[in-house]
Write a protein that holds these residues in place. Sequence first.
Motif, PDB file in Angstrom:
ATOM      1  N   HIS A  37      -6.020   6.943  -1.324  1.00 18.33           N
ATOM      2  CA  HIS A  37      -5.188   7.415  -0.829  1.00 18.33           C
ATOM      3  C   HIS A  37      -5.422   9.136  -1.020  1.00 18.33           C
ATOM      4  O   HIS A  37      -5.896   9.537  -1.454  1.00 18.33           O
ATOM      5  CB  HIS A  37      -3.587   7.957  -1.687  1.00 18.33           C
ATOM      6  CG  HIS A  37      -3.214   6.671  -2.090  1.00 18.33           C
ATOM      7  ND1 HIS A  37      -2.555   6.891  -3.759  1.00 18.33           N
ATOM      8  CD2 HIS A  37      -2.457   5.629  -1.837  1.00 18.33           C
ATOM      9  CE1 HIS A  37      -1.814   5.626  -3.761  1.00 18.33           C
ATOM     10  NE2 HIS A  37      -1.766   4.976  -2.734  1.00 18.33           N
ATOM     11  N   ASP A  86      -2.786   6.735   3.571  1.00 15.01           N
ATOM     12  CA  ASP A  86      -2.846   5.784   2.804  1.00 15.01           C
ATOM     13  C   ASP A  86      -4.232   4.637   3.272  1.00 15.01           C
ATOM     14  O   ASP A  86      -3.766   3.782   4.520  1.00 15.01           O
ATOM     15  CB  ASP A  86      -2.442   5.009   2.346  1.00 15.01           C
ATOM     16  CG  ASP A  86      -2.253   3.921   0.704  1.00 15.01           C
ATOM     17  OD1 ASP A  86      -3.838   3.249   0.957  1.00 15.01           O
ATOM     18  OD2 ASP A  86      -1.465   3.103   0.775  1.00 15.01           O
ATOM     19  N   ASN A  88      -4.903   1.932   2.915  1.00 15.98           N
ATOM     20  CA  ASN A  88      -4.018   0.238   2.589  1.00 15.98           C
ATOM     21  C   ASN A  88      -3.332   0.139   3.490  1.00 15.98           C
ATOM     22  O   ASN A  88      -2.637   0.563   3.155  1.00 15.98           O
ATOM     23  CB  ASN A  88      -4.168   0.443   0.769  1.00 15.98           C
ATOM     24  CG  ASN A  88      -3.790  -1.028   0.598  1.00 15.98           C
ATOM     25  OD1 ASN A  88      -2.985  -1.510   2.092  1.00 15.98           O
ATOM     26  ND2 ASN A  88      -3.267  -1.131  -1.206  1.00 15.98           N
ATOM     27  N   HIS A  92       2.947  -2.593   1.153  1.00 20.38           N
ATOM     28  CA  HIS A  92       2.782  -2.075  -0.523  1.00 20.38           C
ATOM     29  C   HIS A  92       3.802  -1.227  -1.285  1.00 20.38           C
ATOM     30  O   HIS A  92       3.856  -0.612   0.135  1.00 20.38           O
ATOM     31  CB  HIS A  92       1.643  -2.425  -1.267  1.00 20.38           C
ATOM     32  CG  HIS A  92       0.426  -1.171  -0.823  1.00 20.38           C
ATOM     33  ND1 HIS A  92       0.056  -0.941   0.206  1.00 20.38           N
ATOM     34  CD2 HIS A  92       0.292   0.264  -1.004  1.00 20.38           C
ATOM     35  CE1 HIS A  92       0.061   0.066   0.261  1.00 20.38           C
ATOM     36  NE2 HIS A  92      -0.103   0.839  -0.307  1.00 20.38           N
ATOM     37  N   HIS A  94       4.791   2.490  -4.136  1.00 21.76           N
ATOM     38  CA  HIS A  94       4.341   3.404  -4.869  1.00 21.76           C
ATOM     39  C   HIS A  94       4.736   4.058  -5.422  1.00 21.76           C
ATOM     40  O   HIS A  94       6.255   3.977  -5.178  1.00 21.76           O
ATOM     41  CB  HIS A  94       3.206   5.100  -3.736  1.00 21.76           C
ATOM     42  CG  HIS A  94       2.491   4.336  -2.825  1.00 21.76           C
ATOM     43  ND1 HIS A  94       2.783   4.545  -1.484  1.00 21.76           N
ATOM     44  CD2 HIS A  94       0.838   4.482  -2.462  1.00 21.76           C
ATOM     45  CE1 HIS A  94       2.120   3.779  -0.728  1.00 21.76           C
ATOM     46  NE2 HIS A  94       1.111   3.849  -0.895  1.00 21.76           N
ATOM     47  N   ASP A 105      -0.511   2.847  -6.463  1.00 22.65           N
ATOM     48  CA  ASP A 105      -0.288   1.882  -5.400  1.00 22.65           C
ATOM     49  C   ASP A 105       1.255   0.208  -6.251  1.00 22.65           C
ATOM     50  O   ASP A 105       0.609   0.858  -7.579  1.00 22.65           O
ATOM     51  CB  ASP A 105      -1.167   0.855  -5.219  1.00 22.65           C
ATOM     52  CG  ASP A 105      -2.245   1.941  -4.092  1.00 22.65           C
ATOM     53  OD1 ASP A 105      -1.207   2.513  -3.118  1.00 22.65           O
ATOM     54  OD2 ASP A 105      -2.776   1.131  -3.472  1.00 22.65           O
ATOM     55  N   HIS A 107       1.748  -3.288  -5.833  1.00 19.94           N
ATOM     56  CA  HIS A 107       1.642  -4.708  -5.252  1.00 19.94           C
ATOM     57  C   HIS A 107       2.362  -5.115  -4.478  1.00 19.94           C
ATOM     58  O   HIS A 107       3.533  -4.591  -5.431  1.00 19.94           O
ATOM     59  CB  HIS A 107       0.558  -5.195  -5.794  1.00 19.94           C
ATOM     60  CG  HIS A 107       0.076  -6.212  -4.947  1.00 19.94           C
ATOM     61  ND1 HIS A 107       0.471  -7.258  -4.507  1.00 19.94           N
ATOM     62  CD2 HIS A 107      -1.666  -6.155  -4.048  1.00 19.94           C
ATOM     63  CE1 HIS A 107      -0.883  -8.098  -3.793  1.00 19.94           C
ATOM     64  NE2 HIS A 107      -1.165  -7.671  -3.582  1.00 19.94           N
TER      65      HIS A 107
END
Lengths: 142, 142
Positions: A37, A86, A88, A92, A94, A105, A107
């Motif tokens: 992040h 992010d 990612n 997902h 947070h 994170d 998952h």
Amino acid sequence: MAYAEQYIDKLRKSGLRPTKQRIKICKVLFNTDKTFHFTIKELVKIIENQANIKVSLATVYNTVHAFIKKGYLKEIPLNASQSYYDTNVTHHHHFFDEEENRLIDIHQDDVDEVNIKKTIPGKKIKSVEVIAKIVSDNQSQK
Amino acid sequence: MAYAEQYIDKLRKSGLRPTKQRIKICKVLFNTDKTFHFTIKELVKIIENQANIKVSLATVYNTVHAFIKKGYLKEIPLNASQSYYDTNVTHHHHFFDEEENRLIDIHQDDVDEVNIKKTIPGKKIKSVEVIAKIVSDNQSQK
DNA sequence: TAATACATTATATTTATTCTAAACTGTTGA
DNA sequence: TCAACAGTTTAGAATAAATATAATGTATTA
């Protein structure tokens, strides 16, 4: 240099010419398997520490926004004074620790599929994000 | 005037003295069964339209923040240029229509309980919010 | 390689939010 | 009731993130 082509590809797909500055930004964002992040300020700081080229704020903003539009980065919905991003981009969620201003994170597998029964005519769901705010557990309230 | 006592009570419980300005803010926020979303700018505009007293921006910010701290208002986690607030403090979620910059409530019953399996040592979950971004459904992508 | 379209940059601008300090008001206790 | 105090309001200044600008520079193309 082997990686540079990946970056050039990402940039072209985002409608951006591959320039020194943008490739540098890519290196910082995408040269690791680890996702992370960041805020714009933090990204600029990382670039400064690593690079001998200079990248202006405007370029960082422009590039980050182009990547978000293309789906290479995600903005994290959080009412904070700065925007959080992010690397990612998989589905997902947070935790947000308000005391330490820290994002963690969660998952996808750690949250049951969020099933929303309500629909809005003419609209479809683009993304679903769960934000769980966490605070210190002082055991005081059982 | 029957309502004023409610407002005075809310203010005192928030650690605030009941002043003309704050009671006016309460009237706008709490004098209806209907809940609503607002930004500070919008709140100021509503007050201006209704009141013959003036309320400064600073007072509005201070009062709104005291109410959030006390739980009479909620901040909606959204990465937007302005903060969005909600008079609905019950557990519920939101659609955010990015095209029209519009927030829509999702009743708690319309989302299955969000069960997060991950935990963070020393921390407990304070709140869980679901934000579903919606966009026009042009039927183009099946 | 020249022409063009796009990029970069420093700087200015915009805008939400917070801060400040002086004037004002609700509260308390004698 | 009223003086004194603590908290409040306000206009305006300060701050800071994000965006716009316009001059200079660079990648692309034919």
